[in-house]
Scaffold this motif. Sequence first.
Motif, mmCIF file in Angstrom:
data_model
loop_
_atom_site.group_PDB
_atom_site.id
_atom_site.type_symbol
_atom_site.label_atom_id
_atom_site.label_comp_id
_atom_site.label_asym_id
_atom_site.label_seq_id
_atom_site.Cartn_x
_atom_site.Cartn_y
_atom_site.Cartn_z
ATOM 1 N N SER A 93 0.824 -1.201 0.000
ATOM 2 C CA SER A 93 0.000 0.000 0.000
ATOM 3 C C SER A 93 0.866 1.262 0.000
ATOM 4 O O SER A 93 0.354 2.366 -0.042
ATOM 5 C CB SER A 93 -0.875 0.018 1.247
ATOM 6 N N HIS A 94 2.181 1.075 0.038
ATOM 7 C CA HIS A 94 3.118 2.188 0.170
ATOM 8 C C HIS A 94 2.856 3.276 -0.877
ATOM 9 O O HIS A 94 2.586 4.425 -0.536
ATOM 10 C CB HIS A 94 4.527 1.627 0.047
ATOM 11 N N ALA A 95 2.921 2.891 -2.177
ATOM 12 C CA ALA A 95 2.674 3.872 -3.228
ATOM 13 C C ALA A 95 1.188 4.193 -3.319
ATOM 14 O O ALA A 95 0.799 5.329 -3.596
ATOM 15 C CB ALA A 95 3.178 3.369 -4.577
ATOM 16 N N ALA A 96 0.377 3.177 -3.054
ATOM 17 C CA ALA A 96 -1.072 3.385 -3.146
ATOM 18 C C ALA A 96 -1.527 4.436 -2.142
ATOM 19 O O ALA A 96 -2.542 5.099 -2.337
ATOM 20 C CB ALA A 96 -1.803 2.080 -2.920
ATOM 21 N N ALA A 97 -0.745 4.598 -1.063
ATOM 22 C CA ALA A 97 -1.126 5.560 -0.032
ATOM 23 C C ALA A 97 -0.958 7.005 -0.491
ATOM 24 O O ALA A 97 -1.553 7.904 0.082
ATOM 25 C CB ALA A 97 -0.288 5.326 1.219
ATOM 26 N N LEU A 98 -0.128 7.207 -1.518
ATOM 27 C CA LEU A 98 0.054 8.573 -2.008
ATOM 28 C C LEU A 98 -1.120 8.968 -2.900
ATOM 29 O O LEU A 98 -1.537 8.190 -3.750
ATOM 30 C CB LEU A 98 1.347 8.675 -2.832
ATOM 31 N N PRO A 99 -1.633 10.190 -2.736
ATOM 32 C CA PRO A 99 -2.735 10.602 -3.602
ATOM 33 C C PRO A 99 -2.289 10.738 -5.055
ATOM 34 O O PRO A 99 -1.141 11.093 -5.323
ATOM 35 C CB PRO A 99 -3.133 11.970 -3.031
ATOM 36 N N ALA A 110 7.906 3.980 -2.742
ATOM 37 C CA ALA A 110 7.299 5.303 -2.953
ATOM 38 C C ALA A 110 8.059 6.357 -2.171
ATOM 39 O O ALA A 110 8.674 6.063 -1.147
ATOM 40 C CB ALA A 110 5.844 5.280 -2.509
ATOM 41 N N PRO A 111 8.010 7.590 -2.630
ATOM 42 C CA PRO A 111 8.580 8.680 -1.830
ATOM 43 C C PRO A 111 7.847 8.770 -0.493
ATOM 44 O O PRO A 111 6.698 8.357 -0.381
ATOM 45 C CB PRO A 111 8.289 9.928 -2.665
ATOM 46 N N GLU A 112 8.566 9.317 0.494
ATOM 47 C CA GLU A 112 7.944 9.519 1.800
ATOM 48 C C GLU A 112 7.482 10.979 1.856
ATOM 49 O O GLU A 112 8.306 11.878 1.670
ATOM 50 C CB GLU A 112 9.000 9.256 2.872
ATOM 51 N N PRO A 113 6.211 11.222 2.097
ATOM 52 C CA PRO A 113 5.713 12.608 2.063
ATOM 53 C C PRO A 113 6.448 13.502 3.053
ATOM 54 O O PRO A 113 6.923 13.046 4.091
ATOM 55 C CB PRO A 113 4.242 12.466 2.461
ATOM 56 N N VAL A 114 6.505 14.781 2.719
ATOM 57 C CA VAL A 114 7.170 15.762 3.591
ATOM 58 C C VAL A 114 6.144 16.734 4.154
ATOM 59 O O VAL A 114 5.038 16.874 3.620
ATOM 60 C CB VAL A 114 8.284 16.517 2.845
ATOM 61 N N ALA A 173 2.722 13.290 -3.732
ATOM 62 C CA ALA A 173 1.625 12.858 -4.603
ATOM 63 C C ALA A 173 2.225 12.293 -5.881
ATOM 64 O O ALA A 173 3.429 12.449 -6.143
ATOM 65 C CB ALA A 173 0.711 14.046 -4.930
ATOM 66 N N LEU A 174 1.381 11.608 -6.658
ATOM 67 C CA LEU A 174 1.829 11.041 -7.931
ATOM 68 C C LEU A 174 0.895 11.467 -9.047
ATOM 69 O O LEU A 174 -0.297 11.685 -8.816
ATOM 70 C CB LEU A 174 1.827 9.502 -7.853
#
Length: 564
Positions: free
Chosen positions: A7-13, A55-59, A95-96
């Motif tokens: 869910s790592h990347a899926a968690a990014l909007p 996935a990137p880690e949000p900042v 985000a992606l």
Amino acid sequence: MSDPSASHAAALPRVSLPGTAAPRFDNRLLAELPGDAETGPRRREVRAALWSRVAPEPVRAPQLLAFSHEVAESLGLDEAALRSDALRDVLAGNALLPGMDPFASNYGGHQFGHWAGQLGDGRAISLGEQVAADGRRFEWQLKGAGPTPYARFADGRAVLRSSIREFLCSEAMHHLGVPTTRALSLVATGEAVMRDVMYDGHPAPEPSAVVCRIAPSFLRFGHFELPAVRGETELLRQLADFAIARDFPEFRSVSATDAQTFETRYADWFAEVCARTARMVAEWMRVGFVHGVMNSDNMSILGLTIDYGPYGWVDDYDPDWTPNTTDAQGRRYRFGWQPAVARWNLMRLAQALSPLFGDAAPLQAGIDRFGEVYAEADRDITARKLGLAVCRDEDVALIRELYALMHASEADMTLSFRALADVAPQAGQARAPADASLADASADAFARCPALRAAFYDHTKREAQAEGWRDWLQRYAARLADDALPPDIRAAHMAAANPLYVLRNYMPQQAIDLAEQGDLSELHTLQDLLRQPYTAQPGRERYAALRPDWARERVGCSMLSCSS
Ligand code: AMP
Ligand code: MG
């Protein structure tokens, strides 16, 4: 396999850009090469795979500090997109865009002459491979976007200071005409990270940032070395076939049906990598750029300058100078050694590719090609820098003597070459029939050329070498009198080969000092200045001057570590 971070990347909007921009991504590396079964950033050895989904880690508080208009335009990003929160969030790793599929790639490398094992993208995360409307390919890669499986003991982040340095220098190199990765954007994260700048036991919090780098391909020599060292020959072959098919379209049409043809294609491709590397390094030598960490994991297969860390620019000409304090002992990556180090790295690549060849002859031919192309490029550059129609054998000696003089008298490389143009047209106007009078007229050129006289750091050293300079200038004038170029063409050639503005080591540091206090003016001024490095810009004379005295031995200006 159980996948705690699926869910790592899926968690990014997923966000869409306003306006007309909707970049299309085809992500061929993920589609065509074997990847890691596990996703997410858990640190690990990754075998038999060239990439891991992460996935990137949000900042916390992303803020767009700078972007390159030219790069944005190539990517088809319009004003509306550039001004949008959506794009800012993508460039921060929060985000992606539709079609993005983030991953880190797996590579090894020789660091400071020694095999270092698996390294990989420890803090670089590729978001996707864009295919632009004109068919050109652009991989979007965030540097400092959080940890990946390859982060080892580090945090996956990059400090603002090193991000400003990468952003400014990669764009400056492009405008100088040096092959390089590009930088689309610089985003502050609003978060701090701990760094020990000079590795002397004084860690302190520093602001962090994310740069979005852009290149057709981020494949490095080290991508080939790792499977080779591990004996993963099939993976190595797949990677070579992939690199040729995606990144070297000129070799794609060679149909390869049997082993012999395959080998010919690999050989031609390797020779091309050698040729591009030679041209890239020759360009570094032309503009006075010192990469600082020419490890084989920092060498691009496309012959692009990549991984801007403790790089530096030569002020007073000195082939032994390195900006990298981590390399102060052996000075492996000093200015004058760069061509030899590039060749050494190509030998490591050749070694890695050797399982694809029946014997070593084609690989040796590639290495020989490096030498030939470098010599050719070096002669071409010599002609352009000196303003000659062609480079004769004796001109190679002439420019060597010039470099020796600059070194002995502490002359500024950039300013000296620029000043030569003031000497050259005067000589050119007096072209034949009166060669002898020309030499007379310029006997005194050293005394009469204020721009050249102002290009020295130490007037005692200048005067000690004055006789040598007078002699050299006289021979140069005589040589120009025997050259076919008309003076105006000569002046144009010289002005296009000898930059007036380079990113002198103290310049990004001033931009950093101000940016850390929230003032972005110097960052933007430098970015704008370096868009036209060959053109005099009224009001910006101070950037076309000697390095100020205070910057001579200052951390960040002349002394940089790998800490970033
Ligand atoms: P460099 O010296 O910048 O070329 O980096 C060498 C290796 O260390 C590469 O694998 C980088 O991804 C990794 N690396 C450098 N800094 C960090 C960091 N802050 N976090 C994770 N990996 C890093
Ligand atoms: Mg690197």
